[in-house]
Every structure is written in structure tokens, then in C-alpha cells.
Design a protein around this motif. Sequence first.
Motif, short mmCIF file in Angstrom:
data_model
loop_
_atom_site.label_atom_id
_atom_site.label_comp_id
_atom_site.label_asym_id
_atom_site.label_seq_id
_atom_site.Cartn_x
_atom_site.Cartn_y
_atom_site.Cartn_z
N THR A 1 0.88 -1.17 0.00
CA THR A 1 0.00 0.00 0.00
C THR A 1 0.91 1.22 0.00
O THR A 1 2.14 1.09 -0.06
CB THR A 1 -0.92 0.03 1.24
OG1 THR A 1 -0.15 0.43 2.39
CG2 THR A 1 -1.58 -1.32 1.50
N GLY B 1 -8.65 -8.06 3.79
CA GLY B 1 -7.34 -7.57 3.38
C GLY B 1 -6.34 -8.65 3.05
O GLY B 1 -6.69 -9.78 2.71
N ASP C 1 -4.83 -14.06 0.65
CA ASP C 1 -6.08 -13.59 1.24
C ASP C 1 -6.54 -14.56 2.32
O ASP C 1 -5.90 -15.58 2.59
CB ASP C 1 -7.14 -13.39 0.16
CG ASP C 1 -7.51 -14.68 -0.58
OD1 ASP C 1 -7.12 -15.79 -0.14
OD2 ASP C 1 -8.19 -14.56 -1.61
N GLU D 1 -4.64 0.00 6.77
CA GLU D 1 -4.16 -0.40 5.46
C GLU D 1 -4.65 -1.78 5.03
O GLU D 1 -4.33 -2.24 3.93
CB GLU D 1 -2.61 -0.39 5.45
CG GLU D 1 -2.01 0.97 5.78
CD GLU D 1 -2.33 2.01 4.73
OE1 GLU D 1 -1.99 1.80 3.55
OE2 GLU D 1 -2.93 3.05 5.09
N LYS D 2 -5.40 -2.44 5.92
CA LYS D 2 -5.93 -3.79 5.63
C LYS D 2 -4.81 -4.78 5.31
O LYS D 2 -4.90 -5.59 4.37
CB LYS D 2 -6.96 -3.74 4.50
CG LYS D 2 -8.19 -2.91 4.81
CD LYS D 2 -9.19 -2.94 3.67
CE LYS D 2 -10.50 -2.21 4.02
NZ LYS D 2 -10.29 -0.79 4.35
N VAL D 3 -3.74 -4.71 6.12
CA VAL D 3 -2.60 -5.63 5.98
C VAL D 3 -2.31 -6.24 7.34
O VAL D 3 -2.24 -5.52 8.34
CB VAL D 3 -1.35 -4.90 5.45
CG1 VAL D 3 -0.17 -5.87 5.39
CG2 VAL D 3 -1.60 -4.28 4.09
#
Length: 227
Positions: A14, A183, A194, A142-144
Motif C-alpha cells: 500500500t 485484506g 487472502d 491499510e488492511k494488511v
Amino acid sequence: MSTNPQNPEWTALTARVWTTTIEPETVTCGLVAGDDHVLLIDTGSSPEQGARLAMSAAAMLGRPVDRVVVTHHHDDHSGGLAGIDGAQSWMHEAAVAHCPGLRVDHPIALMAYVDLGGLGAEVIHPGPGHTDGDLVVIIREEKVTFVGDLVETAGPPQSDETTDVRGWPRAIDAVITGTDGVGVYVPGHGRPVDAVAVMEQRGDLAERIPVEIPLTPVGQHIPPQLA
């Protein structure tokens, strides 16, 4: 991603999160840049490698790494911490006990929050699994999520004398529940995946329990090109 231990290069996931892969164990390390602080996740195998990671990150971002989370005690993830000067460090207390010569500023029992300025890192112990002191790092904005060696995509899951085979699927359940399956999940070795892929590995681990299928011993990672 770089695999050159002499000159790590960072690949963006990201706008504020990067990864690099370093040898000799194909370890995936993470980098997160907040407004005020820069976080490195895992440190490589030696103080020299840790120093090179921090230097390459500073060269890219124009400011130093000053926060470090180590996901577990194995040398390929913790060995570089001693080479990173001026950074505060977080590690699970069980992992710290396995590394008596390593200085850790913030031993964690269950969870911690590392404020980076503008975003934060949620550092959580999901329970014993790959080791008795695994940590995951959730960058929720950041969806990580960095999952350490709870998940591997460069080869089969690995074990040592601290592994809890029965607890490992439950630990993965806790990670997925805590992130709502949203994420990207970055393993300690291999490519990001995923939630579906994470749960497939969870299922494979669970199937081993009733028939006592052994796991691969730590240190026998398969290079990505052979996986």
C-alpha cells in the motif's frame, strides 16, 4: 521483492506498507511508515542483516526505523534485532525467554498498540501455534496483517519443540476473527495471500491432529521457485 541480503529492496503493498524477502531463509520482512514513526516487522538472521534492513528502509523513506516488532524467536526473524540501533522493540515474553541475550524493550503477554502517527500497529498474541510466543501485526487502516510463520507460502508449515500443533488452528482462527477476514495476510515466508488461502492452510493443519502427521522441522524452508 528483493532476495539480495546485501541490498534489500522494498515492494509496496500500500502507500504506507512495504515488504522485502531476504536470504538465506527467504524471510519476508515488513515496513510500515506512519507520520511520526517507522516500524520494521522481523529483522533477518544476523545483526549485520538487521542493520542492512534498517539502512535500506531509511534510504527509501528518508527517516530511520525507530520501532521493531519481532513475530517469534527463531533466528531468521529475531537475529537482526541487535543490529538495529535507536529503535524500541516488541516481542512476546515467551519468545524473549528463548533469546536471553537479546534486549527487548517491550515484552508482550497478550497485546500491545504501537502508535506510528496517523496509523497504528495492533500487536497481538493469538495463542500458541508455530511457537509458544507468536505475534501478529495488524495494520488495520491499510488492511494488511503480518502473520509471521503461522502461515507460510514458500513451503510447508514448520515446527520446533515449542510448537503447539493443536493450538495452531485456533491461533489462525483468532487472526481471521480479529481481522474479519479482510485484506492481505503477509506470511513469514512467501507471497501475501487472502483469508481464503489462510483458512485452507488452517484446514490442512487441523487435519494433521487426529492422525498425528508430523510437521516439517524448522530450518527446511523451500525456496519460492521450488514451492
